[in-house]
Design an enzyme around this catalytic site. Structure first.
Site, PDB file in Angstrom:
ATOM      1  N   TRP A 104      23.868 -36.149 -21.856  1.00 29.78           N
ATOM      2  CA  TRP A 104      23.652 -35.002 -20.970  1.00 29.78           C
ATOM      3  C   TRP A 104      23.445 -35.418 -19.517  1.00 29.78           C
ATOM      4  O   TRP A 104      23.936 -34.758 -18.596  1.00 29.78           O
ATOM      5  CB  TRP A 104      22.493 -34.132 -21.469  1.00 29.78           C
ATOM      6  CG  TRP A 104      22.896 -33.323 -22.672  1.00 29.78           C
ATOM      7  CD1 TRP A 104      22.362 -33.414 -23.923  1.00 29.78           C
ATOM      8  CD2 TRP A 104      23.931 -32.320 -22.748  1.00 29.78           C
ATOM      9  NE1 TRP A 104      23.001 -32.531 -24.768  1.00 29.78           N
ATOM     10  CE2 TRP A 104      23.966 -31.856 -24.076  1.00 29.78           C
ATOM     11  CE3 TRP A 104      24.827 -31.789 -21.831  1.00 29.78           C
ATOM     12  CZ2 TRP A 104      24.859 -30.867 -24.517  1.00 29.78           C
ATOM     13  CZ3 TRP A 104      25.723 -30.810 -22.253  1.00 29.78           C
ATOM     14  CH2 TRP A 104      25.732 -30.367 -23.576  1.00 29.78           C
ATOM     15  N   ASP A 174      16.362 -32.043 -16.021  1.00 23.66           N
ATOM     16  CA  ASP A 174      17.011 -31.186 -17.021  1.00 23.66           C
ATOM     17  C   ASP A 174      16.137 -31.219 -18.273  1.00 23.66           C
ATOM     18  O   ASP A 174      16.211 -32.143 -19.068  1.00 23.66           O
ATOM     19  CB  ASP A 174      18.415 -31.715 -17.329  1.00 23.66           C
ATOM     20  CG  ASP A 174      19.062 -30.980 -18.509  1.00 23.66           C
ATOM     21  OD1 ASP A 174      18.478 -29.992 -19.006  1.00 23.66           O
ATOM     22  OD2 ASP A 174      20.160 -31.401 -18.921  1.00 23.66           O
ATOM     23  N   LYS A 198      17.290 -24.009 -26.831  1.00 21.23           N
ATOM     24  CA  LYS A 198      16.560 -24.966 -27.662  1.00 21.23           C
ATOM     25  C   LYS A 198      15.117 -24.506 -27.884  1.00 21.23           C
ATOM     26  O   LYS A 198      14.710 -24.312 -29.015  1.00 21.23           O
ATOM     27  CB  LYS A 198      16.583 -26.371 -27.043  1.00 21.23           C
ATOM     28  CG  LYS A 198      17.883 -27.155 -27.222  1.00 21.23           C
ATOM     29  CD  LYS A 198      19.036 -26.699 -26.370  1.00 21.23           C
ATOM     30  CE  LYS A 198      20.337 -27.396 -26.663  1.00 21.23           C
ATOM     31  NZ  LYS A 198      20.935 -28.033 -25.501  1.00 21.23           N
TER      32      LYS A 198
END
Ligand code: PLP
Length: 362
Positions: A104, A174, A198
């Site tokens: 990511w 993030d 999430k």
């Protein structure tokens, strides 16, 4: 509500059972209005109250200082991969450093490269055996506009518990897969952002905390809906926000408060993750190759000793009501995601299944 299955999906992930039940009760008749919350005008007083309450609860949970805006935006995590450089690299300084710790952070860097002078800084060491460990003290440019990192790499299962030392350069995080799983000191960050699916709510929504001094620096070609200043000036209602997702996020924030807040979530999450890692470490059938000081509490990848058994493991676990355990293709094997909504009983059910499976295939 009956919950005989446990969903270990990395995202979109399971939401708290109580939250889903409440959303169901209110679905067609919200607050006695005879309509769904998703049918309300975002500018009407009923919805405005829902939106304001969600922000207030999030501020309380994360103890967000007054000099930070809380924004509810579109576009998930990747939307912010673009929004961050567009908003912070609008002036003369086009430099930003990206700490690489996995898939990511790498994707965030690739997006940012469209907008500036982006430098990659290695954050993890990958062994030939598939192991991961942290680089001790990564160095950043002192004159960068910001440093970006991803404290929890959802795919590799690598989590950083200490903050990168940036020497005063604003830190952007993030937190898509770790937000609300433990307390963080928001004042140490310039920006915290997270895609919702999430630990917050339905996909599509992103939650962004921005320190006031970082507003108003956007490139002139930044789309209005991605401009932090425009979003803040309009209380996240420059255009129609993802109203239902925002409402559901608000229910999740209330649920976390009722559990005892982020300290309580951290204790639960530690207990869950330790239960699984301890079993894996004690077993010679399963393994996890992430160094112990950076093992994710949210996403636990593990390998079977013989990958030829992967298909049987997935079929039988699904049969046992343990869903979505297939690991990401990048690392292979299995992955159990243990976000806030996953109860300890789910982890115990998983470990009991793993024990049975290992015995059968020893
Ligand atoms: C899931 C995830 C993303 C991507 O989120 P989208 O909403 O699909 O864009 C980004 N970063 C991290 C750490 C993630 O876990």
């Amino acid at each position: 509500m009956d919950k005989s299955v446990y969903n270990f999906c990395a995202g979109p992930a399971m939401l708290p059972v109580d939250v889903m039940a409440q959303a169901q009760r209110e679905f067609v008749n919200f607050a006695g209005l005879g309509v769904s919350v998703m049918e309300l005008s975002h500018r009407g007083k009923e919805y405005m109250a829902v939106a304001a309450e969600a922000e207030k609860d999030l501020r309380e949970l994360m103890q967000v200082p007054d000099n930070y805006k809380v924004l509810f935006m579109h576009g998930g995590g990747r939307g912010q991969f673009a929004a961050v450089p567009m908003n912070l690299l609008g002036g003369a300084n086009l430099k930003a450093d990206y700490l690489l710790s996995g898939n990511w952070s790498q994707a965030a860097l690739a997006e940012a490269k469209k907008y500036g002078d982006i430098q990659a800084v290695e954050g993890v060491i990958k062994g030939d055996d598939g192991s991961f460990s942290l680089v001790a003290a990564p160095q950043f440019r002192a004159d960068a506009a910001y440093v970006h990192y991803c404290p929890n790499e959802t795919i590799e299962g690598v989590e950083m518990f200490d903050l990168p030392q940036t020497g005063g350069v604003p830190l952007v995080a993030d937190m898509s897969s770790t937000i609300l799983s433990r307390p963080v000191d928001v004042s140490q960050f310039g920006i915290i952002y997270a895609g919702a699916q999430k630990n917050i709510g339905p996909s599509g929504l992103s939650v962004v905390l921005v320190r006031d001094d970082l507003l108003g620096k956007a490139r002139p070609d930044t789309p209005g809906i991605f401009d932090y200043q425009v979003t803040a000036d309009n209380d996240s209602m420059f255009n129609t926000p993802p109203t239902y997702s925002w409402y559901l996020a608000g229910l999740v924030f209330k649920w976390i408060k009722a559990q005892g807040g982020l300290q309580a979530m951290e204790a639960r999450n530690l207990e869950k993750a330790s239960f699984l890692y301890d079993y894996i470490d004690a077993s010679d059938f399963y393994s996890n190759k992430v160094a112990k000081n950076c093992r994710s509490r949210m996403n636990v990848p593990f390998q079977l000793k013989d990958a030829a058994l992967d298909a049987a493991f997935l079929a039988e676990s699904k049969e046992a009501g343990l869903l979505a355990l297939k690991g990401h293709r990048i690392v292979g094997g299995m992955r159990a995601s243990l976000y806030n909504a996953m109860p300890l009983e789910g982890v115990k059910a998983l470990v009991a299944f793993m024990e049975r499976f290992a015995k059968q295939h020893a």
